[in-house]
Structures are given as structure tokens and as C-alpha cells.
Design an enzyme around this catalytic site. Structure first.
Site, short mmCIF file in Angstrom:
data_model
loop_
_atom_site.label_atom_id
_atom_site.label_comp_id
_atom_site.label_asym_id
_atom_site.label_seq_id
_atom_site.Cartn_x
_atom_site.Cartn_y
_atom_site.Cartn_z
N GLU A 118 8.92 -3.96 -9.17
CA GLU A 118 9.54 -2.83 -8.48
C GLU A 118 10.37 -3.32 -7.29
OE1 GLU A 118 6.83 0.50 -7.72
OE2 GLU A 118 7.81 0.86 -5.81
N GLU A 122 13.50 2.84 0.75
CA GLU A 122 12.77 4.06 1.11
C GLU A 122 13.18 4.53 2.49
OE1 GLU A 122 8.86 2.63 -1.30
OE2 GLU A 122 8.59 3.06 0.83
#
Ligand SMILES: *[C@@H]1O[C@H](CO)[C@@H](O)[C@H](O)[C@H]1NC(C)=O
Ligand SMILES: *[C@@H]1O[C@H](CO)[C@@H](O)[C@H](O)[C@H]1NC(C)=O
Ligand SMILES: *[C@@H]1O[C@H](CO)[C@@H](O)[C@H](O)[C@H]1NC(C)=O
Ligand SMILES: *[C@@H]1O[C@H](CO)[C@@H](O)[C@H](O)[C@H]1NC(C)=O
Ligand SMILES: *[C@@H]1O[C@H](CO)[C@@H](O)[C@H](O)[C@H]1NC(C)=O
Length: 366
Positions: A118, A122
């Protein structure tokens, strides 16, 4: 917990979606279908509804506007999420985005592989001058040194260009023209925790600070969400995605999860075929494109599925409409009938072959 684990477990706890959201099939544990490749480079302006064969709205609803795709939390527990159906095996993802401001609201851009590698951007809604970078190898969250914190001015009111550059040697996070972070292969636990398997691209917004969430998550998300002060909206203007491999599919050949174990299957990717398709025409455009005699042919198609009488009725209606007398001639009920029937006809229409009606001599009808 990696970001999409958290999100997936949260959604699962609400029974909104199955807990499988983050990965439908983990190829290190079971046999999985190959990943469809992008195998190319393409830019999307998110100013109109995207091709659902390329971009899947996996949760909630996205508002496609001229200014971009709006991912909004308007009510408690909403969490719109968009996911590419295609995968890239190393490449570049460039996202032009405005984060959502607001305590407890998390905006995100995620590259995610089936074996839980991943790469994240964010934005925590309580700070509109920061973006966090992060990565996970094989879902391993046992170390706490992976997150990066980067200054970015007016992230909620200005579109910035957040670019991920990813190859087998290094991972880079760029904000506009500035390289803000580099991760080398060896720096991720000698490469064993380096993201290196084909990944799809996910965009989403999440009320991580929902009052019913765990205290720790609420704190991480910058406090509790005040839904009354919403809606909270992340906007994506455009996206450029480049796949460093060209091919049709990606196949895991063993359970190592290393990039060397990925087999690139040659061929044309279905994503590229979709991209190169002419845009779908509206029903009325299709109708106008048909030669005059074909209009009659469409009704014949409808007749073959047993709707001759209705089709005749529609034919009458459309003729009325083309003469501009529809408003006067029809009441609301007829309008609805017409719409329903035209939808049904579109199926018949797509199957229909011009030669068929010619052979049958229906060209004289109109
Ligand atoms: C979306 O943007 C593209 C590229 O700028 C443009 O060609 C297209 O007309 C736009 N569509 C709408 C609905 O504004
Ligand atoms: C789109 O997402 C939904 C919900 O996660 C899923 O059930 C469906 O299979 C996906 N479709 C494609 C084409 O990936
Ligand atoms: C927001 O993030 C920036 C950049 O990391 C940091 O300098 C600033 O202190 C943060 N503001 C708050 C209120 O936490
Ligand atoms: C976005 O940033 C990347 C990295 O700096 C750069 O290569 C790319 O050209 C930028 N895109 C635009 C449209 O400026
Ligand atoms: C791939 O696309 C090219 C160009 O459209 C075509 O000539 C070729 O036959 C296709 N190959 C396969 C395996 O379908």
C-alpha cells in the site's frame, strides 16, 4: 493497521460492505484471478461521470461536476470511495486534489495491491496545511516509522498536484514540483516491506472521527466529526496514471509477493480498449444518427420481442414529438410510457442490423 484495513473494518462493522473490501483475493494465500493491467498512460479530467468499466464507485455516491469529482460526507457514516478496475505494476499516479477540511474527516489517495502492499497520501481534516505520506508492505503495520508529514499550503481551498512515483528501486512523493520524500527499496526492511506488487488506485473520504469510533482513531483523525457543520467535501480535478509495464494482465507466479514473481501477460489491456472507445452516445443521438428508414427498423426490432403494438404507439408519439406537438398532445402518463418504452427499445436497437430490415423491405415504411 493500514489505512484501508481501518476503513474496511469500519465499513464492515456497519455491515455496509463485506470485510473483503481492501482485497477480494490475496494471491499469497489462495489462487486469484490475474489483475487486469492498465498497461499504458492516461489522464482523466474528473468533470463528468467516469466510465464505470474503468472506475468503480465502491461505496456511496460521487458528485461529478464540471469542477471535479466531489466526494462528500453529507450525513453520518457516509464514505464515498472510487477505485480503478485496472492495476499498475510500478508507475506514476498524479492527483490534482483539494482535501476536505473538518475535524475527524480523512481524505485519501491510495495505491493498494491484492497482497496488501500500500502507498498512501492522507489528509487529516483538522489540519489544512499538511498531508501525510505512508506505505505498507504486505499489510505489515508493526513498525511506527513509516509515516511522513509534509507541509502544503491551503490544501483545502487550492488544488495541488500530489504525485507518487514508484519503481522497483524507489518510491517518491511529490507535492507540485517538489520532491518531499523518497523511500528506497532497501530502507523498507531490506525490501521485504517495500510495496512492489500490481496495485489499483483508490480515492476516498472517511469520517474516521465518527463519535462511535474508537477513541484512538478519533484522536488520529483530529477529533470528533460535527456532521451538522458539514457537508465535508474532497474534490479531485484530474488524475494522470502511468503504468510502467505494458501488457494485458499481471499474474502472481508464487507466494513470495516479490516483484520478480509477477508475470506480465502480453496483449492489449481491456482498460486501453475502453479508453480508446468513442464516448457512448445518448439514446437520442443514436436515434438521430440512424438513417430515416432505420427508425422504422427499430420498431420492427421491438416487434420481434412481442411489442409491435406498443412500438407502433411509440412511433406515433415520436412523430408527434418531432412535429413539436408533443407537449399539447400527451399527458404525463403518456410521457412516462414513452420513456419506459424507449429504454426497452434501446436494447432492441443495439442488436439490430441494418441489413436485416433492408432485406425485409421495411425501408419504405418511413
Ligand atoms: C471535461 O474536460 C475535458 C478536458 O478538458 C473536456 O474536453 C470536456 O469537454 C469536459 N467535459 C465537461 C462536461 O465539461
Ligand atoms: C465494483 O464494486 C462493487 C462493490 O465493492 C463490487 O461488488 C463490484 O464487483 C465491483 N465491480 C467491478 C467491475 O470491479
Ligand atoms: C499542521 O501541519 C503542519 C505541517 O506538518 C504543522 O507545521 C502544523 O503545526 C500543523 N498544525 C496543527 C494545528 O497541528
Ligand atoms: C505534477 O507534478 C509532477 C511531479 O513534480 C510533475 O511531473 C507533473 O508534470 C506535474 N503535473 C502538472 C500538470 O503540472
Ligand atoms: C492489439 O491492438 C492492436 C491495435 O489495435 C491490434 O492490431 C492487435 O491485433 C491487438 N492484439 C491482440 C492480441 O488483440
Amino acid at each position: 493497521m493500514s489505512f484501508f484495513y481501518l476503513l474496511a473494518f469500519w465499513l464492515a462493522s456497519l455491515s455496509l460492505v463485506s470485510a473483503q473490501t481492501w482485497s477480494d483475493c490475496n494471491p499469497l494465500k489462495e489462487d486469484c484471478p490475474n489483475d487486469p493491467a492498465l498497461g499504458s498512460e492516461h489522464s482523466w479530467t474528473f468533470n463528468e461521470t467516469m466510465n464505470a468499466k474503468l472506475w468503480n464507485t465502491t461505496n456511496g455516491e460521487i458528485d461529478w461536476t464540471e469542477k471535479g469529482a466531489e466526494f462528500s460526507i453529507k450525513e453520518k457514516l457516509q464514505s464515498p470511495t472510487l477505485q480503478s478496475t485496472f492495476y499498475i505494476f510500478f508507475g506514476v499516479v498524479e492527483t490534482h486534489l483539494k482535501m476536505a477540511k473538518g475535524n475527524g474527516i480523512v481524505s485519501s489517495v491510495v495505491l493498494q495491491s491484492d497482497d496488501l502492499d500500500e502507498i498512501d497520501w492522507e489528509w487529516i481534516g483538522s489540519n489544512n496545511t499538511e498531508v501525510q505520506s505512508n506505505y505498507f508492505g504486505k499489510g505489515d503495520d508493526s513498525s511506527f516509522d513509516r509515516g511522513g508529514y509534509h507541509y502544503v499550503p491551503d490544501a483545502d481551498t487550492e488544488f495541488h498536484n500530489y504525485t507518487t512515483y514508484w519503481d522497483q528501486d524507489k518510491l517518491e512523493w511529490w507535492i507540485d514540483d517538489e520532491l518531499v520524500r523518497t523511500l528506497k527499496y532497501a530502507e523498507a526492511k531490506d525490501g521485504s516491506r517495500y510495496p512492489q506488487t500490481p496495485s489499483n488506485i483508490r480515492f476516498g473520504i472517511w469520517p474516521a472521527g465518527d463519535g462511535d469510533n474508537k477513541e484512538g482513531v478519533i484522536a488520529w483523525a483530529g477529533g470528533e466529526v460535527d456532521y451538522a457543520a458539514g457537508p465535508y467535501t474532497m474534490v479531485i480535478e484530474s488524475v494522470r496514471i502511468q503504468d510502467f509495464h505494458s501488457g494485458k494482465e499481471y499474474e502472481y507466479t508464487d507466494d513470495s509477493g516479490s516483484w520478480e514473481s509477477i508475470n506480465v501477460i502480453k496483449g492489449n489491456s481491456t482498460a486501453v480498449e475502453e479508453i480508446n472507445k468513442p464516448p457512448p452516445k445518448s439514446l437520442s443521438e443514436k436515434w438521430d444518427d440512424l438513417p430515416t428508414g432505420a427508425h422504422a427498423g427499430v420498431f420492427v426490432g421491438a416487434a420481434t420481442v412481442g411489442a409491435m403494438l406498443i412500438a407502433g404507439f411509440i412511433f406515433f408519439i415520436i412523430r408527434q414529438r418531432r412535429k413539436g406537438r408533443l407537449e399539447q398532445a400527451l399527458d404525463d402518463t403518456n410521457w412516462n410510457n414513452e420513456r419506459t418504452e424507449r429504454t426497452e427499445m434501446s436494447n432492441a436497437q443495439s442488436d439490430w442490423r441494418q441489413s436485416e430490415w433492408r432485406h425485409k423491405g421495411y425501408s419504405q415504411v418511413n
